[in-house]
Enzyme design. Structure first.
Site, PDB file in Angstrom:
ATOM      1  N   ASP A  85     -11.315  -9.003 -11.362  1.00 24.51           N
ATOM      2  CA  ASP A  85     -10.031  -9.272 -10.716  1.00 24.51           C
ATOM      3  C   ASP A  85     -10.185  -9.851  -9.308  1.00 24.51           C
ATOM      4  O   ASP A  85      -9.834  -9.226  -8.324  1.00 24.51           O
ATOM      5  CB  ASP A  85      -9.182  -7.995 -10.688  1.00 24.51           C
ATOM      6  CG  ASP A  85      -7.771  -8.245 -10.155  1.00 24.51           C
ATOM      7  OD1 ASP A  85      -7.385  -9.423  -9.984  1.00 24.51           O
ATOM      8  OD2 ASP A  85      -7.056  -7.261  -9.907  1.00 24.51           O
ATOM      9  N   HIS A 138      -8.871 -13.227  -7.508  1.00 21.40           N
ATOM     10  CA  HIS A 138      -8.057 -14.423  -7.654  1.00 21.40           C
ATOM     11  C   HIS A 138      -8.632 -15.596  -6.856  1.00 21.40           C
ATOM     12  O   HIS A 138      -9.202 -15.405  -5.785  1.00 21.40           O
ATOM     13  CB  HIS A 138      -6.628 -14.154  -7.180  1.00 21.40           C
ATOM     14  CG  HIS A 138      -5.895 -13.153  -8.004  1.00 21.40           C
ATOM     15  ND1 HIS A 138      -4.533 -12.994  -7.926  1.00 21.40           N
ATOM     16  CD2 HIS A 138      -6.310 -12.261  -8.941  1.00 21.40           C
ATOM     17  CE1 HIS A 138      -4.140 -12.036  -8.757  1.00 21.40           C
ATOM     18  NE2 HIS A 138      -5.218 -11.575  -9.377  1.00 21.40           N
ATOM     19  N   HIS A 148       1.511  -2.549 -12.165  1.00 20.91           N
ATOM     20  CA  HIS A 148       0.226  -2.313 -12.809  1.00 20.91           C
ATOM     21  C   HIS A 148       0.322  -0.987 -13.554  1.00 20.91           C
ATOM     22  O   HIS A 148       0.690   0.030 -12.951  1.00 20.91           O
ATOM     23  CB  HIS A 148      -0.888  -2.248 -11.776  1.00 20.91           C
ATOM     24  CG  HIS A 148      -1.121  -3.538 -11.056  1.00 20.91           C
ATOM     25  ND1 HIS A 148      -2.088  -3.678 -10.064  1.00 20.91           N
ATOM     26  CD2 HIS A 148      -0.541  -4.759 -11.165  1.00 20.91           C
ATOM     27  CE1 HIS A 148      -2.080  -4.917  -9.622  1.00 20.91           C
ATOM     28  NE2 HIS A 148      -1.141  -5.590 -10.270  1.00 20.91           N
ATOM     29  N   TYR A 180       0.754  -1.307  -4.910  1.00 23.92           N
ATOM     30  CA  TYR A 180      -0.485  -1.017  -5.634  1.00 23.92           C
ATOM     31  C   TYR A 180      -0.782   0.475  -5.721  1.00 23.92           C
ATOM     32  O   TYR A 180      -1.528   0.917  -6.608  1.00 23.92           O
ATOM     33  CB  TYR A 180      -1.660  -1.722  -4.954  1.00 23.92           C
ATOM     34  CG  TYR A 180      -1.565  -3.223  -4.941  1.00 23.92           C
ATOM     35  CD1 TYR A 180      -1.294  -3.942  -6.099  1.00 23.92           C
ATOM     36  CD2 TYR A 180      -1.753  -3.932  -3.756  1.00 23.92           C
ATOM     37  CE1 TYR A 180      -1.213  -5.324  -6.088  1.00 23.92           C
ATOM     38  CE2 TYR A 180      -1.679  -5.321  -3.731  1.00 23.92           C
ATOM     39  CZ  TYR A 180      -1.401  -6.005  -4.896  1.00 23.92           C
ATOM     40  OH  TYR A 180      -1.324  -7.371  -4.881  1.00 23.92           O
ATOM     41  N   ARG A 228       0.817  -1.214   0.000  1.00 26.20           N
ATOM     42  CA  ARG A 228       0.000   0.000   0.000  1.00 26.20           C
ATOM     43  C   ARG A 228       0.855   1.269   0.000  1.00 26.20           C
ATOM     44  O   ARG A 228       0.349   2.369   0.188  1.00 26.20           O
ATOM     45  CB  ARG A 228      -0.934   0.006   1.217  1.00 26.20           C
ATOM     46  CG  ARG A 228      -1.885  -1.186   1.243  1.00 26.20           C
ATOM     47  CD  ARG A 228      -2.797  -1.208   0.032  1.00 26.20           C
ATOM     48  NE  ARG A 228      -3.529  -2.461  -0.087  1.00 26.20           N
ATOM     49  CZ  ARG A 228      -4.267  -2.804  -1.140  1.00 26.20           C
ATOM     50  NH1 ARG A 228      -4.341  -1.975  -2.172  1.00 26.20           N
ATOM     51  NH2 ARG A 228      -4.901  -3.955  -1.182  1.00 26.20           N
ATOM     52  N   ASP A 249      -0.912 -12.260 -16.515  1.00 23.70           N
ATOM     53  CA  ASP A 249      -1.646 -12.762 -15.360  1.00 23.70           C
ATOM     54  C   ASP A 249      -2.861 -13.539 -15.862  1.00 23.70           C
ATOM     55  O   ASP A 249      -3.722 -12.975 -16.545  1.00 23.70           O
ATOM     56  CB  ASP A 249      -2.081 -11.595 -14.468  1.00 23.70           C
ATOM     57  CG  ASP A 249      -2.723 -12.043 -13.168  1.00 23.70           C
ATOM     58  OD1 ASP A 249      -3.747 -12.749 -13.238  1.00 23.70           O
ATOM     59  OD2 ASP A 249      -2.214 -11.686 -12.092  1.00 23.70           O
ATOM     60  N   GLU A 308      -0.227 -16.052  -7.118  1.00 18.29           N
ATOM     61  CA  GLU A 308      -0.792 -14.969  -6.299  1.00 18.29           C
ATOM     62  C   GLU A 308      -2.179 -15.379  -5.798  1.00 18.29           C
ATOM     63  O   GLU A 308      -3.087 -14.569  -5.719  1.00 18.29           O
ATOM     64  CB  GLU A 308      -0.910 -13.687  -7.121  1.00 18.29           C
ATOM     65  CG  GLU A 308       0.408 -13.094  -7.563  1.00 18.29           C
ATOM     66  CD  GLU A 308       0.188 -11.827  -8.362  1.00 18.29           C
ATOM     67  OE1 GLU A 308       0.898 -10.848  -8.103  1.00 18.29           O
ATOM     68  OE2 GLU A 308      -0.695 -11.805  -9.242  1.00 18.29           O
ATOM     69  N   HIS A 339       1.929 -14.627 -13.996  1.00 18.21           N
ATOM     70  CA  HIS A 339       1.236 -14.719 -12.716  1.00 18.21           C
ATOM     71  C   HIS A 339       0.150 -15.763 -12.903  1.00 18.21           C
ATOM     72  O   HIS A 339      -0.757 -15.571 -13.718  1.00 18.21           O
ATOM     73  CB  HIS A 339       0.597 -13.384 -12.324  1.00 18.21           C
ATOM     74  CG  HIS A 339       1.566 -12.399 -11.766  1.00 18.21           C
ATOM     75  ND1 HIS A 339       1.217 -11.085 -11.520  1.00 18.21           N
ATOM     76  CD2 HIS A 339       2.863 -12.519 -11.393  1.00 18.21           C
ATOM     77  CE1 HIS A 339       2.269 -10.443 -11.028  1.00 18.21           C
ATOM     78  NE2 HIS A 339       3.266 -11.293 -10.944  1.00 18.21           N
ATOM     79  N   HIS A 380       7.489  -6.830  -7.300  1.00 15.61           N
ATOM     80  CA  HIS A 380       6.210  -6.186  -7.606  1.00 15.61           C
ATOM     81  C   HIS A 380       6.172  -4.807  -6.974  1.00 15.61           C
ATOM     82  O   HIS A 380       6.468  -4.637  -5.791  1.00 15.61           O
ATOM     83  CB  HIS A 380       5.055  -7.035  -7.060  1.00 15.61           C
ATOM     84  CG  HIS A 380       3.740  -6.782  -7.732  1.00 15.61           C
ATOM     85  ND1 HIS A 380       3.148  -5.542  -7.783  1.00 15.61           N
ATOM     86  CD2 HIS A 380       2.890  -7.629  -8.394  1.00 15.61           C
ATOM     87  CE1 HIS A 380       1.994  -5.630  -8.432  1.00 15.61           C
ATOM     88  NE2 HIS A 380       1.817  -6.887  -8.819  1.00 15.61           N
ATOM     89  N   GLU A 430       1.993  -5.369 -16.404  1.00 15.47           N
ATOM     90  CA  GLU A 430       1.134  -6.510 -16.118  1.00 15.47           C
ATOM     91  C   GLU A 430      -0.172  -6.417 -16.894  1.00 15.47           C
ATOM     92  O   GLU A 430      -0.767  -5.340 -16.987  1.00 15.47           O
ATOM     93  CB  GLU A 430       0.843  -6.579 -14.612  1.00 15.47           C
ATOM     94  CG  GLU A 430       0.037  -7.791 -14.210  1.00 15.47           C
ATOM     95  CD  GLU A 430      -0.050  -7.974 -12.709  1.00 15.47           C
ATOM     96  OE1 GLU A 430      -0.992  -8.663 -12.263  1.00 15.47           O
ATOM     97  OE2 GLU A 430       0.806  -7.442 -11.972  1.00 15.47           O
ATOM     98  N   HIS A 441      -6.235 -12.186 -14.709  1.00 16.72           N
ATOM     99  CA  HIS A 441      -6.523 -10.884 -15.312  1.00 16.72           C
ATOM    100  C   HIS A 441      -6.937 -11.013 -16.770  1.00 16.72           C
ATOM    101  O   HIS A 441      -7.905 -10.357 -17.209  1.00 16.72           O
ATOM    102  CB  HIS A 441      -5.314  -9.962 -15.190  1.00 16.72           C
ATOM    103  CG  HIS A 441      -5.009  -9.550 -13.790  1.00 16.72           C
ATOM    104  ND1 HIS A 441      -3.927  -8.750 -13.458  1.00 16.72           N
ATOM    105  CD2 HIS A 441      -5.637  -9.819 -12.607  1.00 16.72           C
ATOM    106  CE1 HIS A 441      -3.904  -8.560 -12.156  1.00 16.72           C
ATOM    107  NE2 HIS A 441      -4.935  -9.204 -11.622  1.00 16.72           N
TER     108      HIS A 441
END
Length: 280
Positions: free
Chosen positions: A224, A226, A107, A70, A37, A176, A256, A211, A67, A142, A179
């Site tokens: 989205d 998972h 992203h 976000y 975050r 992904d 993930e 991913h 990664h 991604e 995704h």
């Protein structure tokens, strides 16, 4: 060589991440460069990095797939948010050089009402400000599910970003599975067609990592969510076809899925069992 791993907490350092990966049966892994975050990154301990590099060499690890957090929105409408993203990206790429030659996945961002064309232009523009000829890290865009105002929801949008980046040799794509399924690419019934489309629009030379996630949603839901491997709408048979497709061999495969360590260990073993290695 088949490279499979999952996300691992970076809180205890590189050597600890490497040892944790081995406990899970992995020979690669992903980690967030800082809190997912956002926030300040942990200081790097060069001795710790050195021990990890030895461990990685000893156990023939594949490429790591770091990664970005976000909160890093490279195409934000607000200049302060975009400036923060630039500082974060530049700092992360500097830190990645302690483990040279690996991947940094992010992203592509959310245009937040500006429109996808503006989002694509801003993300590419920021990359042009940050990428350097000297870096050894490959930056991965991604594939996204297309929820809200996300860019990167189609192969065409990813290609549009790549077309605008000057140092294209420093760029790649992470596919992904959840995704692309949520974005409307039918990897269950038409994997060959999806990959042919990827190759024609983007090019397999850009595909650097996968991913691997099942999806809680039906095809084209743009949500989205998972799911564990084989427990969602994609299903186990489709994952076996993905893992064994000739165009996807040798890529690091990162889980993930919603799991704990025990669950990841089981899924890594499952992926290995589904992959038909000729040298097994």
């Amino acid at each position: 060589m088949f490279y499979a791993g999952s996300h691992i907490s970076a809180s205890k350092g590189y050597e600890a991440m490497g040892k944790q990966a081995l406990k899970l049966g992995a020979n690669t892994f992903a980690f967030f460069t800082r809190n997912p975050r956002g926030g300040k990154a942990k200081e790097i301990d060069e001795a710790d990095v050195g021990r990890f590099l030895e461990l990685s060499k000893e156990h023939s690890f594949g490429k790591l797939v770091a990664h970005a957090p976000y909160t890093m929105n490279t195409c934000a409408a607000k200049e302060d948010i975009r400036s923060f993203a630039k500082e974060m990206l530049a700092d992360d790429l500097r830190r990645m050089e302690y483990t040279p030659g690996n991947y940094y996945n992010f992203h592509p961002g959310s245009h937040v009402g500006q429109g996808s064309e503006a989002g694509v232009a801003k993300t590419a523009g920021l990359l042009n400000e940050v990428l350097t000829p000297e870096q050894s890290t490959t930056v991965l865009l991604e594939t996204m599910a297309g929820k809200g105002s996300e860019i990167g929801r189609s192969f065409e949008e990813l290609r549009a970003i790549l077309d605008r980046v000057e140092l294209k040799e420093k760029m790649g794509v992470c596919l992904d599975t959840c995704h692309v399924w949520d974005a409307g690419y039918d990897i269950v019934n038409d994997l060959d067609g999806v990959l042919d489309s990827f190759d024609k629009i983007i090019g397999f030379s850009y595909l650097k990592a996968i991913h691997m996630n099942d999806s809680m949603n039906p095809l084209g839901a743009h949500k989205d969510r998972h799911e564990k491997i084989g427990e969602g709408h994609i299903g186990l048979e489709a994952f076996a076809r993905v893992l064994n497709h000739p165009a996807l061999q040798g890529l690091p495969v990162i889980l993930e899925t919603p799991n704990d360590d025990e669950g990841y260990a089981k899924e890594i073993a499952l992926l290995k069992s589904l992959h038909n290695e000729s040298d097994r």
